[in-house]
Design a protein around this motif. Structure first.
Motif, short mmCIF file in Angstrom:
data_model
loop_
_atom_site.label_atom_id
_atom_site.label_comp_id
_atom_site.label_asym_id
_atom_site.label_seq_id
_atom_site.Cartn_x
_atom_site.Cartn_y
_atom_site.Cartn_z
N LEU A 13 93.11 -18.37 -54.33
CA LEU A 13 91.85 -17.41 -53.71
C LEU A 13 91.35 -17.68 -52.45
N PRO A 14 90.71 -16.91 -51.75
CA PRO A 14 90.18 -17.16 -50.20
C PRO A 14 89.07 -17.98 -50.60
N ALA A 15 88.42 -18.44 -49.32
CA ALA A 15 87.26 -19.47 -49.36
C ALA A 15 86.06 -19.00 -49.92
N SER A 16 85.93 -17.75 -50.29
CA SER A 16 84.77 -16.88 -50.42
C SER A 16 85.21 -15.63 -51.24
N ILE A 17 84.79 -15.41 -52.35
CA ILE A 17 85.38 -14.41 -53.26
C ILE A 17 84.31 -13.49 -53.89
N GLN A 18 84.50 -12.23 -54.38
CA GLN A 18 83.61 -11.44 -54.79
C GLN A 18 83.01 -11.91 -56.37
N LEU A 19 82.06 -11.53 -56.71
CA LEU A 19 81.32 -12.04 -57.98
C LEU A 19 82.34 -11.77 -59.11
N ALA A 49 74.31 -11.69 -49.83
CA ALA A 49 73.87 -11.21 -48.62
C ALA A 49 73.80 -9.62 -48.69
N GLY A 50 72.80 -9.23 -48.56
CA GLY A 50 72.01 -7.67 -49.01
C GLY A 50 72.38 -7.56 -50.44
N ARG A 51 73.42 -6.57 -50.66
CA ARG A 51 73.84 -6.24 -51.78
C ARG A 51 75.03 -6.94 -52.41
N ALA A 52 75.84 -7.53 -51.51
CA ALA A 52 77.07 -8.33 -51.92
C ALA A 52 76.57 -9.79 -52.30
N ILE A 53 77.41 -10.14 -53.41
CA ILE A 53 77.21 -11.58 -54.02
C ILE A 53 78.68 -12.02 -53.76
N ARG A 54 78.72 -13.33 -53.20
CA ARG A 54 79.92 -13.91 -52.93
C ARG A 54 79.95 -15.09 -53.46
N VAL A 55 81.09 -15.83 -53.91
CA VAL A 55 81.20 -17.28 -54.71
C VAL A 55 81.91 -18.01 -53.82
N PRO A 56 81.50 -19.16 -53.40
CA PRO A 56 82.49 -20.00 -52.68
C PRO A 56 83.44 -20.82 -53.62
N ALA A 68 90.00 -29.12 -55.63
CA ALA A 68 90.43 -28.13 -54.18
C ALA A 68 91.33 -28.98 -53.34
N ALA A 69 91.55 -30.33 -53.41
CA ALA A 69 92.15 -30.96 -52.30
C ALA A 69 93.61 -31.27 -53.06
N ALA A 70 93.71 -30.93 -54.27
CA ALA A 70 95.03 -31.28 -55.03
C ALA A 70 96.33 -30.49 -53.99
N PRO A 71 97.38 -31.07 -53.93
CA PRO A 71 98.51 -30.25 -53.16
C PRO A 71 99.07 -29.20 -53.69
N ASP A 72 99.36 -28.21 -53.24
CA ASP A 72 100.20 -27.09 -53.98
C ASP A 72 101.57 -27.35 -54.17
N THR A 73 101.85 -27.57 -55.29
CA THR A 73 103.32 -27.63 -55.67
C THR A 73 104.24 -26.63 -56.11
N SER A 74 103.64 -25.36 -56.09
CA SER A 74 104.06 -24.47 -56.53
C SER A 74 105.49 -23.98 -55.93
N ALA A 75 105.45 -24.24 -54.52
CA ALA A 75 106.45 -23.75 -53.72
C ALA A 75 107.58 -24.97 -53.99
#
Length: 78
Positions: A13-19, A49-56, A68-75
């Protein structure tokens, strides 16, 4: 309710996501998510942020017990 997200999907997921996406990751309905936000009881930090709700993503990972710091081993398949 949508299908809960897999661990790999959450990690990508990106750094900030929709609720709504955070609710899917947590396996709760959107109605429950909005109710928890309104009661200041959502299990991780939210940004309004206004009507938007984001989740870090960092807060979501913490609640899910993922590093979050775990290395990505999927590749590499490691």
């Amino acid at each position: 309710m949508s299908k809960p997200l897999s661990t790999d999907e959450v990690m990508n997921l990106p750094a900030s996501i929709q609720l709504e996406t955070a609710c899917n990751a947590l396996g709760i309905s959107q109605a429950t998510g909005y109710r928890l936000v309104k009661a200041n009881a959502f299990p991780c930090p939210v940004v309004k942020a206004g009507r938007a709700i984001r989740v870090p993503k960092t807060g979501l990972l913490r609640v899910l017990g993922l590093d979050a710091a775990a290395p990505d081993t999927s590749a590499t398949g490691a």
